[in-house]
Motif scaffolding. Structure first.
Motif, PDB file in Angstrom:
ATOM      1  N   LEU A 141       5.986  -1.073  -3.352  1.00  0.00           N
ATOM      2  CA  LEU A 141       5.046  -0.709  -4.404  1.00  0.00           C
ATOM      3  C   LEU A 141       4.181   0.443  -3.920  1.00  0.00           C
ATOM      4  N   LYS A 142       4.006   1.421  -4.798  1.00  0.00           N
ATOM      5  CA  LYS A 142       3.102   2.519  -4.512  1.00  0.00           C
ATOM      6  C   LYS A 142       1.988   2.496  -5.545  1.00  0.00           C
ATOM      7  N   VAL A 143       0.748   2.414  -5.071  1.00  0.00           N
ATOM      8  CA  VAL A 143      -0.428   2.446  -5.936  1.00  0.00           C
ATOM      9  C   VAL A 143      -1.174   3.726  -5.597  1.00  0.00           C
ATOM     10  N   GLU A 145      -1.556   6.755  -3.787  1.00  0.00           N
ATOM     11  CA  GLU A 145      -0.932   7.242  -2.550  1.00  0.00           C
ATOM     12  C   GLU A 145      -0.693   6.129  -1.533  1.00  0.00           C
ATOM     13  N   THR A 146      -1.015   4.908  -1.898  1.00  0.00           N
ATOM     14  CA  THR A 146      -0.880   3.784  -0.972  1.00  0.00           C
ATOM     15  C   THR A 146       0.445   3.064  -1.195  1.00  0.00           C
ATOM     16  N   ARG A 147       1.218   2.866  -0.129  1.00  0.00           N
ATOM     17  CA  ARG A 147       2.492   2.163  -0.206  1.00  0.00           C
ATOM     18  C   ARG A 147       2.380   0.794   0.455  1.00  0.00           C
ATOM     19  N   MET A 148       3.100  -0.169  -0.093  1.00  0.00           N
ATOM     20  CA  MET A 148       3.100  -1.515   0.490  1.00  0.00           C
ATOM     21  C   MET A 148       4.374  -2.241   0.084  1.00  0.00           C
ATOM     22  N   SER A 149       4.792  -3.176   0.923  1.00  0.00           N
ATOM     23  CA  SER A 149       5.911  -4.050   0.562  1.00  0.00           C
ATOM     24  C   SER A 149       5.341  -5.306  -0.072  1.00  0.00           C
ATOM     25  N   LEU A 150       6.104  -5.906  -0.965  1.00  0.00           N
ATOM     26  CA  LEU A 150       5.643  -7.082  -1.688  1.00  0.00           C
ATOM     27  C   LEU A 150       6.477  -8.304  -1.334  1.00  0.00           C
ATOM     28  N   PRO A 151       5.836  -9.470  -1.223  1.00  0.00           N
ATOM     29  CA  PRO A 151       6.611 -10.707  -1.102  1.00  0.00           C
ATOM     30  C   PRO A 151       7.472 -10.900  -2.355  1.00  0.00           C
ATOM     31  N   ARG A 152       8.534 -11.666  -2.210  1.00  0.00           N
ATOM     32  CA  ARG A 152       9.486 -11.843  -3.303  1.00  0.00           C
ATOM     33  C   ARG A 152       8.816 -12.269  -4.599  1.00  0.00           C
ATOM     34  N   SER A 153       7.983 -13.295  -4.581  1.00  0.00           N
ATOM     35  CA  SER A 153       7.407 -13.824  -5.816  1.00  0.00           C
ATOM     36  C   SER A 153       6.520 -12.803  -6.508  1.00  0.00           C
ATOM     37  N   GLU A 154       5.710 -12.104  -5.732  1.00  0.00           N
ATOM     38  CA  GLU A 154       4.842 -11.088  -6.326  1.00  0.00           C
ATOM     39  C   GLU A 154       5.670  -9.949  -6.901  1.00  0.00           C
ATOM     40  N   PHE A 155       6.730  -9.580  -6.199  1.00  0.00           N
ATOM     41  CA  PHE A 155       7.597  -8.519  -6.702  1.00  0.00           C
ATOM     42  C   PHE A 155       8.212  -8.913  -8.041  1.00  0.00           C
ATOM     43  N   GLN A 156       8.736 -10.137  -8.142  1.00  0.00           N
ATOM     44  CA  GLN A 156       9.388 -10.583  -9.369  1.00  0.00           C
ATOM     45  C   GLN A 156       8.426 -10.546 -10.546  1.00  0.00           C
ATOM     46  N   ILE A 157       7.197 -10.995 -10.320  1.00  0.00           N
ATOM     47  CA  ILE A 157       6.203 -11.001 -11.397  1.00  0.00           C
ATOM     48  C   ILE A 157       5.861  -9.582 -11.820  1.00  0.00           C
ATOM     49  N   LEU A 158       5.549  -8.733 -10.849  1.00  0.00           N
ATOM     50  CA  LEU A 158       5.142  -7.371 -11.170  1.00  0.00           C
ATOM     51  C   LEU A 158       6.292  -6.592 -11.799  1.00  0.00           C
ATOM     52  N   HIS A 159       7.502  -6.818 -11.318  1.00  0.00           N
ATOM     53  CA  HIS A 159       8.668  -6.139 -11.882  1.00  0.00           C
ATOM     54  C   HIS A 159       8.808  -6.459 -13.357  1.00  0.00           C
ATOM     55  N   TYR A 160       8.632  -7.712 -13.722  1.00  0.00           N
ATOM     56  CA  TYR A 160       8.738  -8.103 -15.135  1.00  0.00           C
ATOM     57  C   TYR A 160       7.605  -7.482 -15.948  1.00  0.00           C
ATOM     58  N   LEU A 161       6.380  -7.567 -15.439  1.00  0.00           N
ATOM     59  CA  LEU A 161       5.237  -7.027 -16.179  1.00  0.00           C
ATOM     60  C   LEU A 161       5.353  -5.522 -16.367  1.00  0.00           C
ATOM     61  N   ILE A 194      -0.555 -14.251  -9.029  1.00  0.00           N
ATOM     62  CA  ILE A 194      -1.300 -13.269  -9.839  1.00  0.00           C
ATOM     63  C   ILE A 194      -2.567 -12.841  -9.105  1.00  0.00           C
ATOM     64  N   HIS A 195      -3.238 -13.793  -8.496  1.00  0.00           N
ATOM     65  CA  HIS A 195      -4.462 -13.492  -7.733  1.00  0.00           C
ATOM     66  C   HIS A 195      -4.168 -12.493  -6.611  1.00  0.00           C
ATOM     67  N   HIS A 196      -3.089 -12.722  -5.879  1.00  0.00           N
ATOM     68  CA  HIS A 196      -2.734 -11.821  -4.781  1.00  0.00           C
ATOM     69  C   HIS A 196      -2.336 -10.438  -5.299  1.00  0.00           C
ATOM     70  N   LEU A 197      -1.630 -10.399  -6.426  1.00  0.00           N
ATOM     71  CA  LEU A 197      -1.266  -9.109  -7.010  1.00  0.00           C
ATOM     72  C   LEU A 197      -2.507  -8.331  -7.432  1.00  0.00           C
ATOM     73  N   ARG A 198      -3.445  -9.008  -8.016  1.00  0.00           N
ATOM     74  CA  ARG A 198      -4.672  -8.332  -8.448  1.00  0.00           C
ATOM     75  C   ARG A 198      -5.421  -7.750  -7.255  1.00  0.00           C
ATOM     76  N   LYS A 199      -5.398  -8.439  -6.138  1.00  0.00           N
ATOM     77  CA  LYS A 199      -6.044  -7.899  -4.946  1.00  0.00           C
ATOM     78  C   LYS A 199      -5.350  -6.628  -4.470  1.00  0.00           C
ATOM     79  N   ARG A 200      -4.043  -6.547  -4.711  1.00  0.00           N
ATOM     80  CA  ARG A 200      -3.290  -5.385  -4.258  1.00  0.00           C
ATOM     81  C   ARG A 200      -3.455  -4.185  -5.196  1.00  0.00           C
ATOM     82  N   ILE A 201      -3.450  -4.417  -6.504  1.00  0.00           N
ATOM     83  CA  ILE A 201      -3.390  -3.297  -7.442  1.00  0.00           C
ATOM     84  C   ILE A 201      -4.671  -3.100  -8.250  1.00  0.00           C
ATOM     85  N   GLY A 202      -5.560  -4.075  -8.206  1.00  0.00           N
ATOM     86  CA  GLY A 202      -6.783  -3.968  -8.998  1.00  0.00           C
ATOM     87  C   GLY A 202      -6.830  -5.042 -10.065  1.00  0.00           C
ATOM     88  N   LYS A 203      -7.960  -5.701 -10.177  1.00  0.00           N
ATOM     89  CA  LYS A 203      -8.088  -6.852 -11.068  1.00  0.00           C
ATOM     90  C   LYS A 203      -7.874  -6.497 -12.531  1.00  0.00           C
TER      91      LYS A 203
END
Length: 230
Positions: A141-143, A145-161, A194-203
């Motif tokens: 995931l790139k937010v 200029e910031t790049r990060m790898s995502l755990p499987r569950s967070e990736f699946q959720i964000l990919h769908y959204l 969802i909580h962890h994703l919000r911490k990564r990309i913004g609430k």
């Protein structure tokens, strides 16, 4: 991505389930044509891998009737029938691709990725919404200029959204992306992801629609700072 595997060879199906789940797909399996036809009509899948020779209802009939009902779910035919005429019949009936047994799993996975890209109307591998860029091939995931790898569950959720921005995804739909029909998820597991994703990309980017589910706010995604929220 949620996949329905329709295959009556149990040994082959178990091998496919293991190898597809290794690539973080949520895979449900049916070995009966009648059950598969009902599931395709009633459930949401991102892709169907469909054998042709099935108990009760033939795979080609499932394909034809699904397309007649305007079911647009991408479908890959997987069969031991190698005759060119049958291959053409499957493609003409609405199949998105056709793979003959025996096959190599790496080729099936490549065809899944290709069919998925075509279904999403994008030739590129990267999925973008505002300042968010998701690389499904490498789970990056790139937010800004910031790049990060995502755990499987967070990736699946964000990919769908990100594939359905500004559309409400119900709790059930997101849990199906993670687990398919498998049970055993803790009741608050989705909220934790969802909580962890919000911490990564913004609430503000993932909005809660109370009593319904969540949505990715594309406008907020265009305004996100280059550094994610702490």
């Amino acid at each position: 991505m949620r996949i329905l595997l329709v295959e009556d060879d149990h040994l082959l199906a178990q091998t496919m389930l293991e190898m597809l789940r290794e690539d973080h797909y949520a895979v449900d399996w049916l070995d009966d044509g009648q059950q598969a036809e009902a599931a395709i009509a009633e459930e949401h899948f991102d892709l169907v891998i469909l054998d042709l020779t099935l108990p009760r209802v033939d795979g080609l009939d499932i394909l034809r009737r699904s397309r007649q009902r305007n079911v647009g779910t991408p479908m890959i035919i997987l069969t031991a029938r190698g005759d060119l005429t049958e291959k053409l019949q499957g493609l003409d009936a609405g199949a998105d691709d056709y793979l003959t047994k025996p096959f190599v799993m790496a080729e099936l996975k490549a065809r899944i990725r290709a069919v998925s890209r075509r279904a999403q109307g994008q030739a590129e591998l990267e999925l973008r919404v505002g300042a968010l860029a998701l690389d499904p091939a490498h789970y990056l995931l790139k937010v800004g200029e910031t790049r990060m790898s995502l755990p499987r569950s967070e990736f699946q959720i964000l990919h769908y959204l990100m594939r359905h921005p500004d559309q409400v995804a119900t709790r059930r739909r997101l849990e199906e992306q993670l687990y398919g029909w498998e049970a055993g998820a803790e009741s608050n597991a989705l909220e934790v992801h969802i909580h962890h994703l919000r911490k990564r990309i913004g609430k503000s980017l993932i909005r809660t629609v109370r009593g319904v589910g969540y949505l990715l706010d594309s406008q907020a995604a265009t305004e996100v700072a280059s550094t994610p929220c702490p």
